[in-house]
Design a protein around this motif. Structure first.
Motif, short mmCIF file in Angstrom:
data_model
loop_
_atom_site.label_atom_id
_atom_site.label_comp_id
_atom_site.label_asym_id
_atom_site.label_seq_id
_atom_site.Cartn_x
_atom_site.Cartn_y
_atom_site.Cartn_z
N ALA A 73 0.83 -1.20 0.00
CA ALA A 73 0.00 0.00 0.00
C ALA A 73 0.86 1.25 0.00
CB ALA A 73 -0.93 -0.01 1.21
N LEU A 74 1.82 1.29 0.92
CA LEU A 74 2.68 2.48 1.02
C LEU A 74 3.37 2.78 -0.30
CD1 LEU A 74 2.20 2.84 3.97
CD2 LEU A 74 4.64 2.91 4.34
N PHE A 75 4.00 1.73 -0.84
CA PHE A 75 4.76 1.89 -2.05
C PHE A 75 3.86 2.23 -3.23
CE2 PHE A 75 8.22 1.03 -4.86
CZ PHE A 75 9.32 1.21 -4.05
N GLY A 76 2.76 1.47 -3.33
CA GLY A 76 1.86 1.66 -4.46
C GLY A 76 1.24 3.03 -4.47
N VAL A 77 0.82 3.48 -3.30
CA VAL A 77 0.16 4.78 -3.22
C VAL A 77 1.15 5.90 -3.55
CG1 VAL A 77 -0.80 6.44 -1.61
CG2 VAL A 77 -1.68 4.14 -1.66
N LYS A 78 2.34 5.82 -2.97
CA LYS A 78 3.34 6.87 -3.23
C LYS A 78 3.67 6.95 -4.71
CE LYS A 78 5.82 9.00 0.15
NZ LYS A 78 5.61 8.59 1.55
N LEU A 79 3.89 5.80 -5.31
CA LEU A 79 4.27 5.78 -6.71
C LEU A 79 3.11 6.20 -7.59
CD1 LEU A 79 7.02 5.07 -7.67
CD2 LEU A 79 6.18 2.86 -8.41
N GLY A 80 1.91 5.74 -7.24
CA GLY A 80 0.73 6.09 -8.04
C GLY A 80 0.51 7.58 -8.05
N THR A 160 7.05 -11.84 -2.91
CA THR A 160 6.04 -12.37 -3.84
C THR A 160 4.73 -11.60 -3.72
OG1 THR A 160 7.00 -14.54 -3.43
CG2 THR A 160 4.91 -14.46 -4.61
N LEU A 161 4.24 -11.49 -2.50
CA LEU A 161 2.97 -10.79 -2.30
C LEU A 161 3.08 -9.33 -2.71
CD1 LEU A 161 1.74 -12.26 1.08
CD2 LEU A 161 0.66 -12.47 -1.15
N PHE A 162 4.24 -8.75 -2.41
CA PHE A 162 4.43 -7.35 -2.74
C PHE A 162 4.34 -7.13 -4.24
CE2 PHE A 162 5.87 -3.12 -2.35
CZ PHE A 162 6.76 -2.90 -3.38
N ILE A 163 5.04 -7.94 -5.01
CA ILE A 163 5.04 -7.77 -6.45
C ILE A 163 3.62 -7.85 -7.01
CG2 ILE A 163 5.77 -8.78 -8.65
CD1 ILE A 163 8.35 -9.55 -7.41
N ILE A 164 2.87 -8.82 -6.53
CA ILE A 164 1.52 -9.00 -7.06
C ILE A 164 0.62 -7.83 -6.68
CG2 ILE A 164 -0.52 -10.45 -7.05
CD1 ILE A 164 1.51 -11.99 -8.30
N HIS A 165 0.73 -7.37 -5.46
CA HIS A 165 -0.27 -6.42 -4.97
C HIS A 165 0.06 -4.96 -5.16
CE1 HIS A 165 -1.89 -9.89 -2.49
NE2 HIS A 165 -2.78 -9.59 -3.41
N PHE A 166 1.35 -4.62 -5.21
CA PHE A 166 1.61 -3.18 -5.26
C PHE A 166 1.11 -2.59 -6.56
CE2 PHE A 166 4.81 -0.91 -7.74
CZ PHE A 166 5.30 -1.90 -8.55
N GLY A 167 1.10 -3.44 -7.60
CA GLY A 167 0.58 -2.97 -8.88
C GLY A 167 -0.85 -2.49 -8.79
N SER A 168 -1.68 -3.23 -8.06
CA SER A 168 -3.08 -2.83 -8.02
C SER A 168 -3.25 -1.55 -7.21
CB SER A 168 -3.96 -3.94 -7.49
OG SER A 168 -3.75 -4.13 -6.12
N TYR A 169 -2.49 -1.41 -6.12
CA TYR A 169 -2.58 -0.16 -5.37
C TYR A 169 -2.15 1.02 -6.23
CZ TYR A 169 -3.24 -2.65 -1.02
OH TYR A 169 -3.74 -3.44 -0.03
N LEU A 170 -1.08 0.78 -6.99
CA LEU A 170 -0.57 1.84 -7.85
C LEU A 170 -1.62 2.26 -8.86
CD1 LEU A 170 2.95 2.06 -9.23
CD2 LEU A 170 1.10 2.35 -10.82
N LEU A 171 -2.24 1.28 -9.50
CA LEU A 171 -3.20 1.60 -10.53
C LEU A 171 -4.44 2.28 -9.95
CD1 LEU A 171 -2.89 -1.62 -12.67
CD2 LEU A 171 -2.10 0.66 -13.25
#
Lengths: 287, 313, 316
Positions: A73-80, A160-171
């Motif tokens: 979440a943290l990573f995905g949101v920041k990057l998004g 593994t979980l991070f790779i799969i999920h950060f994408g969706s948070y980012l998008l």
């Protein structure tokens, strides 16, 4: 619903004892009552009380689950947030495609791939499990070393979980930011002469984060599925893996209890998400 | 006043704008935008590749029975081997051809994905229309149910059901997936139905004496269906992934060769470190097929929602 | 003393159909302590002028000619850093206080304080809060409301908050873009009164943009009438309102409803102008009730009627 390895006489005795010959409705009530009393039966497979097994496994699952959700979440949101602002340029396009590709990777396959490359070939991480037996048996190893060992084992499942999920948070965040950009108050913020970073981080992002919170709640089911698969591939001793084993072994008491627990986790997480949303959006708070 | 006010139009499908049926107009607009959308084009290209794979899946065993994905065994090979002239991807642990397994997997993936998506669309549309049209307590009950179903982790629920029913056939899996993926569609359909409910042509139909069912089927459904079909792409992706995960965990249909099944075999027989030719292709295929549907879905999303379009203004 | 000098400004939007000339060679001067109104129907370019002065044109718009002179600096050719400094501190904006004009998840007082604290870095949080309290009393909002969120405000109060925010850094110029459009008549009156008294007290130059000529006539000393991206009539309030010379201004006034009306409002015939391919000659000609031989071919020039009054027309 009885352990198939018993003799017919033993089975009949157990059936009477467990009340399995009573009507289904009554059985269900007994089950609920017992569940809340903490009596969930004895696992067929392990021969131990189910409660005992679950108590051991639950913290492991919580550890994996919360760290992976928080990190993604943290990573995905920041990057998004950053990407939406640069909308349209090369980095945005490629990063979005990258996030999409990460999100569509097949989780068990990714897990196997990571084990193969990072654990088997490179030897950087252990292949399975949550801890190395040598360290845990060693009486001289202190808590710090044990914790380090667990983290070492946590790394690959987490990645593994991070790779799969950060994408969706980012998008989700990126999409939400793009919607926010068209709002009037962004114009206001710019008119006030505020620098672009302020506009993005203090005005757009907090508003854009709201749908992300809802999105997290909705994708919880997906995360839980993923968690169970990850635990199974990495032999991470958690509730998800236990559920899969219990189902394979026809260990009904354990399977039931695991599933009920997961249902509770879902409900509690949704509750947390609702509360979080209310906290972040004053329009809901002050209704 | 639009033409659809006249009672005579009650007999034909509703025309909302200048006489062309709503969906045909939306379709031609959409196609023009779609074919110029880079992400959408890549998605369609990938989809075409897999489609061809699925179509060609019948060819290998027709050439030589040893290429049958499930039963075909090469008389000379009885263990896992790497790529060779006879077996382009190699063989699995009992000598079956991996490439034909891959092709068969494509066929299964399409079958599972599309039928499951179709079923959940039918279910979701019916429920969404009912909720949006009848409103009040029917709406509340249906939408609360949708909420509950939506938050359930589908994979795990099907796992539990698997334990009750013993082994699952592929169609049981398809049905169960459909039973859990309908809420997403129903929401969108419900919203659309609610907005259509108050249009003049519905009133006209009611005044002319049409029953509720007739109104739903003849007037609301045609206008709501394009939306449902548009959202089908996301149903397909989740169906494919869930089936693959089930097969991977060992709960798939043992009589079908799906990509998930292939991964289960490579994992359980301990070949995952020695045979990249076996490990990599199924996973890549699952991911790429999912990606292609996802790309198509996103392209459609951007087309439907003008604010997301690349062109500013 | 000229505060803001707009000279031959042209703004073009890039659209799918081609370049759209939203503003075409517009010039006017805003004097200190004076308020000027820009009136026109939607699409006349008046809002674009406002956003151009603020330097906040959207990415598909471009200033194709002209200068905007403020404090001896041309804002058109200035780098973004200069514009950022000028914005709010010297030129501020009041806009329609729609529900989302203010950040919905930030307290109103905080949003106003933010502007103050950014433009005057030395100021402490407590001082900023005091300033906000002062501003609130100046515009007539109860002080204890400053910790509320925008959705808790009524429409009129939100508009006042927007005004307070514009005044927060004591600007020299305020551009008011349709500030009263969404409000009911009574609240509208109160807001206009507030604006008028503030202007007299603080001596700010106001550029008042509206489609409602009666509102503009209420508050402004000078009025500029815009049509199809061009300024067609400029004059004092009395000149334009009481003795309009341009056919469009006359039609605009005739189309208006007043309490003491002796005639029915007359709509202006024809369609709104096409700004991508404007007509040759006078742009208003096709809707004008003039004879129109010269107008149809020749673009009209400025005709000076008095020291302060001029129109762009071929007719008498």
């Amino acid at each position: 619903m009885v352990d198939p390895s018993m003799t017919p006489e033993e089975a009949q005795l157990l059936i009477n004892q467990l009340g399995l010959d009573k009507p289904v409705g009554v059985q269900y009530l007994y089950f609920l009552a017992n569940f809340f009393k903490g009596e969930m039966g004895v696992s067929f497979h392990y021969g131990q009380p189910v409660l005992h097994i679950i108590a051991q496994r639950l913290p492991n699952t919580i550890l994996l689950f919360t760290t992976s959700v928080l990190l993604s979440a943290l990573f995905g949101v920041k990057l998004g947030r950053v990407l939406a602002w640069r909308r349209g340029d090369k980095i945005d396009t490629w990063a979005t495609i990258g996030a999409l590709m990460c999100h569509t990777l097949f989780l068990p396959w990714l897990a196997l791939l990571l084990i193969w490359i990072l654990a088997f070939k490179a030897g950087w991480f252990p292949m399975t499990g949550m801890m190395s037996p040598e360290i845990w048996i060693d009486p001289s190893a202190n808590l710090f070393i044990k914790a380090l060992d667990v983290m070492h084992h946590l790394a690959l499942p987490l990645i593994t979980l991070f790779i799969i999920h950060f994408g969706s948070y980012l998008l989700i965040m990126r999409g939400s930011m793009l919607n926010t950009l068209t709002e009037d108050y962004i114009f206001t913020a710019r008119a006030k002469g505020l620098p672009e970073k302020w506009v993005r981080d203090r005005h757009a992002a907090p508003n854009a984060a709201l749908p992300v919170v809802t999105g997290v709640g909705l994708s919880l089911a997906f995360s839980i599925n993923g968690g169970a698969l990850t635990e199974t591939v990495f032999s991470w001793p958690g509730i998800g893996r236990e559920l899969v084993f219990a189902v394979s072994n026809n260990d009904y008491p354990l399977a039931q209890a695991c599933f009920l627990l997961i249902a509770i986790v879902v409900l509690v997480s949704n509750l947390i998400v609702d509360i979080l949303y209310a906290y972040l959006d004053p329009r809901i708070r002050y209704e | 006043m639009d033409q659809s006010m006249t009672a005579s139009n009650e007999r034909s499908a509703p025309h909302l704008h200048d006489g062309t049926p709503y969906w045909r107009e939306a379709f031609s607009d959409g196609w023009a935008l779609f074919s110029s959308h880079p992400v959408g084009r890549i998605g369609i290209a990938l989809l075409a590749v897999f489609g061809l794979m699925a179509l060609f899946s019948f060819i290998p065993q027709a050439i030589d029975p040893m290429y049958h994905p499930m039963n075909g065994v090469d008389p000379e090979i009885s263990h896992a081997t790497g790529p060779s002239w006879h077996h382009w991807l190699g063989t699995d642990f009992i000598g079956r051809d991996l490439f034909s397994q891959l092709l068969a997997g494509a066929r299964i993936a399409f079958m599972v994905g599309i039928s499951s998506a179709f079923m959940s669309i039918i279910l979701g549309t019916a429920i969404g229309m009912a909720a949006g049209y009848f409103g009040r307590w029917i709406d509340t009950i249906l939408m609360r149910t949708a909420d509950m179903v939506m938050v359930m982790p589908t994979l795990l629920v099907i796992l539990i059901m698997a334990s009750l029913f013993g082994h699952l056939s592929i169609w049981t899996i398809v049905l169960m997936i459909a039973l859990f993926r309908w809420p997403g569609v129903s929401r969108v359909i419900r919203a659309q139905t609610m907005s259509l409910k108050h249009r003049p042509f519905i009133d006209a139909a009611r005044i002319a004496g049409a029953s509720h069912i007739r109104i739903l089927l003849r007037h609301i459904l045609p206008n709501v269906l394009p939306l449902a079909l548009l959202y089908m792409t996301f149903r397909v992706t989740s169906a494919i992934i869930i089936e693959a995960a089930l097969a991977f965990l060992g709960f798939g249909d043992p009589g079908t060769v799906s990509w998930g099944m292939m991964l289960q075999w490579v994992w359980k027989t301990g070949h995952m470190f020695q045979s990249p030719n076996w490990l990599l292709p199924p996973g890549i295929c699952i991911s790429l097929l999912t990606l292609s549907f996802y790309m198509i879905g996103r392209a459609m999303d951007e087309i439907l929602d003008p604010r997301l379009r690349k062109s500013d203004g | 003393m000229a505060l803001l000098k707009v000279d031959n400004l042209s703004v073009t939007y890039a659209t799918a159909r081609g370049p759209l000339r939203a503003v075409d060679q517009v010039s006017f001067i805003l004097e200190k302590g004076q308020s000027m109104g820009l009136v026109g129907e939607s699409g006349s370019g008046k809002t674009t002028i406002g956003t151009a002065i603020m330097g906040l044109l959207p990415s598909n718009a471009e200033i194709t000619s002209g200068t905007i002179e403020f404090h001896q600096t041309d804002l058109v050719s200035s780098p973004p850093t200069v514009l950022q400094n000028v914005r709010w501190k010297h030129i501020a904006m009041i806009f329609q206080a729609a529900m989302n004009a203010l950040n919905p998840i930030q307290r109103v007082g905080q949003q106003i304080a933010e502007a103050i604290q950014f433009h005057e870095p030395g100021i402490s949080g407590a001082e900023a809060k005091d300033r906000v309290a002062d501003l609130f009393s100046m515009v007539g909002i109860p002080g204890h409301r400053c910790n509320d969120y925008p959705h808790q405000y009524s429409g009129g109060m939100r508009q006042r908050a927007v005004i307070a925010m514009a005044l927060s850094c004591s600007p020299d110029v305020i551009i008011a873009d349709e500030p009263t459009t969404a409000l009911d008549v009574i609240v509208q009156d109160q807001i206009l009164e507030t604006i008028r008294s503030l202007q007299q007290k603080l001596g700010i130059g106001i550029l008042f943009i509206s489609h409602d000529i009666s509102v503009v006539a209420d508050v402004c000393h000078m009025i500029g009438v815009m049509y199809a991206g061009e300024l067609v009539e400029v004059g004092t309030r009395e000149e334009v309102f009481l003795s309009p010379a341009h056919p469009y201004t006359r039609s605009l006034l005739a189309a208006h409803i007043t309490l003491s009306a002796t005639h029915r409002p007359k709509p202006i015939p024809g369609r709104s102008p096409d700004l991508v391919t404007p007509e040759m000659g006078c742009r208003f000609c096709s809707r004008c009730d003039c004879s129109g031989e010269t107008c149809m071919i020749e673009a009209p020039q400025w005709r000076i009627l008095s020291d302060t009054h001029k129109i762009k027309c071929c007719q008498g």
